[in-house]
Enzyme design. Structure first.
Site, PDB file in Angstrom:
ATOM      1  N   GLU A  24       0.830  -1.219   0.000  1.00 61.18           N
ATOM      2  CA  GLU A  24       0.000   0.000   0.000  1.00 61.18           C
ATOM      3  C   GLU A  24       0.859   1.262   0.000  1.00 61.18           C
ATOM      4  OE1 GLU A  24      -1.498   1.954   3.290  1.00 61.18           O
ATOM      5  OE2 GLU A  24      -1.105   0.321   4.714  1.00 61.18           O
ATOM      6  N   LYS A 158      -2.988  -1.061  15.783  1.00 61.07           N
ATOM      7  CA  LYS A 158      -2.464  -0.170  16.815  1.00 61.07           C
ATOM      8  C   LYS A 158      -3.513   0.096  17.877  1.00 61.07           C
ATOM      9  CE  LYS A 158       0.988   2.173  14.156  1.00 61.07           C
ATOM     10  NZ  LYS A 158       1.221   3.145  13.111  1.00 61.07           N
TER      11      LYS A 158
HETATM   12  N1  PSU Z   1      -2.849   2.014  10.701  1.00 61.81           N
HETATM   13  C1  PSU Z   1      -1.523   2.057  10.892  1.00 61.81           C
HETATM   14  N2  PSU Z   1      -0.734   2.607   9.942  1.00 61.81           N
HETATM   15  C2  PSU Z   1      -1.253   3.120   8.784  1.00 61.81           C
HETATM   16  C3  PSU Z   1      -2.666   3.043   8.583  1.00 61.81           C
HETATM   17  C4  PSU Z   1      -3.408   2.474   9.563  1.00 61.81           C
HETATM   18  O1  PSU Z   1      -1.048   1.584  11.913  1.00 61.81           O
HETATM   19  O2  PSU Z   1      -0.498   3.638   7.932  1.00 61.81           O
HETATM   20  C5  PSU Z   1      -3.257   3.536   7.297  1.00 61.81           C
HETATM   21  C6  PSU Z   1      -3.532   2.350   6.355  1.00 61.81           C
HETATM   22  O3  PSU Z   1      -3.359   2.764   5.025  1.00 61.81           O
HETATM   23  C7  PSU Z   1      -4.988   2.048   6.625  1.00 61.81           C
HETATM   24  C8  PSU Z   1      -5.536   3.435   6.836  1.00 61.81           C
HETATM   25  O4  PSU Z   1      -5.633   1.380   5.575  1.00 61.81           O
HETATM   26  O5  PSU Z   1      -4.523   4.125   7.563  1.00 61.81           O
HETATM   27  C9  PSU Z   1      -6.843   3.417   7.599  1.00 61.81           C
HETATM   28  O6  PSU Z   1      -7.393   4.694   7.609  1.00 61.81           O
HETATM   29  P1  PSU Z   1      -8.892   4.890   8.124  1.00 61.81           P
HETATM   30  O7  PSU Z   1      -8.861   4.601   9.580  1.00 61.81           O
HETATM   31  O8  PSU Z   1      -9.209   6.329   7.817  1.00 61.81           O
HETATM   32  O9  PSU Z   1      -9.756   3.939   7.346  1.00 61.81           O
END
Ligand code: PSU
Ligand code: MN
Length: 299
Positions: A24, A158
Site C-alpha cells: 500500500e 495499533k
Molecule cells: N494504521 C496504521 N498505519 C497506517 C494506517 C493504519 O497503523 O499507515 C493507514 C492504512 O493505510 C490504513 C488506513 O488502511 O490508515 C486506515 O485509515 P482509516 O482509519 O481512515 O480507514
C-alpha cells in the site's frame, strides 16, 4: 480497464504465474515522514524480491491506478504534498479527476484484486476507533476484508483503535483472522495485546492452504494474518499506552475526525515518542513483506 496500469514486471509475473505481493501507499504518504518513508518503500520492495516474489506498490497517479511503481514513482508518492488519502469510496473521484492519491488497505485490496494479485503486505490495518459509539468511525478496511478475496499480512492493529471491537467486527463480517506463530493477537509495536489469536498458523503453507480452501468453499472475502513484531524490536504495551491515550485525547479535544484522524494520530504518536516508534514500524513492515512473499510462493 483503462483506469489501471499494471507495470511490465508485475504483468510478466502474473502472466507467468509467479508470486506477487501488493503493497500500500498510504503508509508512505500519510504514515511516515520523508525520507524514511521512501527508504522504507525501497527496502520493503527489496525484501519481497529477495524472498522470491515481485513487489507491486499501488497508488493513483494522474488519475490512473498504478499497480507496480518504479523508483521515480515511489519518490513521487513519498514527497508529493497533495497526495489524497484514498479509501474505496474515494477511488472514483481520484480517477475521474486525474488526481494523485495514496491507497489505504481497503483501496489497495480492491486494486490488487482487480489486477489479479491475492497477497498484500502492510503495517497496521484500520479498524474500529475508540469512541465508536459517538462517532461510528469504523475503517473501510474491515468491510473490504469482508468482500474482497485478498490475503492481508499486517502486524495487528495499533492501540489507537479499539482492538477488542475490531476483532469482534472481523468475526461478525466472516473474516478469518490468524496469527503467525503466536497464540496472542499482536498490537503493532507490541507483541502483546492481551487478546487471544482467533486462529494460529505456524507456517506459510498452512496459511496458503486455508486461503485456497476458502475460495474452494465459495466463502467470499479476504483473510487477515497478523505477524507479531520480533520480540527484541517491540516497544512494550505499557510504554505505548500513555502516549496513545494522550494523542487520542488531543485528537478529541481538537475535533480531529474522519479520514484525517488516523494520519493525525500516527504523526502525533511519532512526535510524542520522539521518533522511537518509527524504527519498530519499519522493521515490522519489512518482516510482513517477507512473510507475504512466502505465502504468495505457496499459493
Ligand atoms: N494504521 C496504521 N498505519 C497506517 C494506517 C493504519 O497503523 O499507515 C493507514 C492504512 O493505510 C490504513 C488506513 O488502511 O490508515 C486506515 O485509515 P482509516 O482509519 O481512515 O480507514
Ligand atoms: Mn475512519
Amino acid at each position: 480497464m483503462n483506469a489501471i496500469r499494471v507495470s511490465v514486471a508485475v504483468r510478466a509475473a502474473l502472466e507467468g504465474h509467479r508470486p506477487v505481493v501488493a503493497l500500500e501507499s498510504t503508509i508512505l504518504a500519510h504514515g511516515m515522514p520523508f525520507p524514511r518513508n521512501l527508504e522504507t518503500a525501497l527496502a520493503v520492495e527489496f525484501d519481497v524480491r529477495e524472498a522470491g516474489a515481485v513487489p507491486a506498490t499501488i497508488a493513483v497517479l494522474d488519475g490512473t491506478i498504478h499497480v507496480g511503481l518504479d523508483e521515480h514513482e515511489l519518490e513521487r508518492v513519498a514527497t508529493a504534498p497533495q497526495m489524497l488519502k484514498l479509501s474505496r469510496a474515494d477511488l472514483p473521484y481520484a480517477v475521474a479527476g486525474g488526481r494523485d492519491g495514496a491507497t489505504t488497505v481497503a483501496a489497495t485490496m480492491f486494486c490488487a484484486h482487480q489486477a489479479g494479485i491475492a497477497v498484500f503486505a502492510t503495517g497496521g490495518i484500520g479498524g474500529v476507533h475508540r469512541g465508536v459509539a459517538d462517532t461510528l468511525d469504523v475503517s473501510a478496511d474491515l468491510t473490504e476484508l469482508a468482500r474482497t478475496p485478498v490475503l492481508v499480512v499486517c502486524a495487528g492493529a495499533k492501540a489507537i483503535l479499539d482492538i477488542p471491537k475490531t476483532l469482534e467486527l472481523l468475526e461478525t463480517l466472516g473474516v478469518p483472522v490468524g496469527v503467525y506463530r503466536s497464540d496472542e493477537f499482536p498490537a503493532f509495536w507490541s507483541v502483546s495485546s492481551g487478546l487471544r489469536a482467533p486462529l494460529r498458523f505456524d507456517d506459510a503453507r498452512a496459511i496458503a492452504v486455508t486461503f485456497r480452501t476458502a475460495r474452494e468453499l465459495g466463502i467470499d472475502g479476504g483473510m487477515l494474518i497478523a505477524n507479531p513484531i520480533a520480540a527484541e524490536m517491540e516497544i512494550p504495551r505499557n510504554i505505548m499506552t500513555t502516549l496513545i491515550e494522550r494523542a487520542v485525547t488531543e485528537a478529541h479535544d481538537q475535533r480531529i475526525s474522519g479520514k484525517t484522524l488516523t494520519p493525525w494520530l500516527l504523526n502525533r504518536i511519532y512526535e510524542l515518542s520522539e521518533g522511537r516508534s518509527l524504527e519498530a514500524n519499519v522493521t515490522l513492515v519489512r518482516a510482513n513483506a517477507r512473510l507475504a512473499a512466502e505465502i504468495a510462493k505457496e499459493l
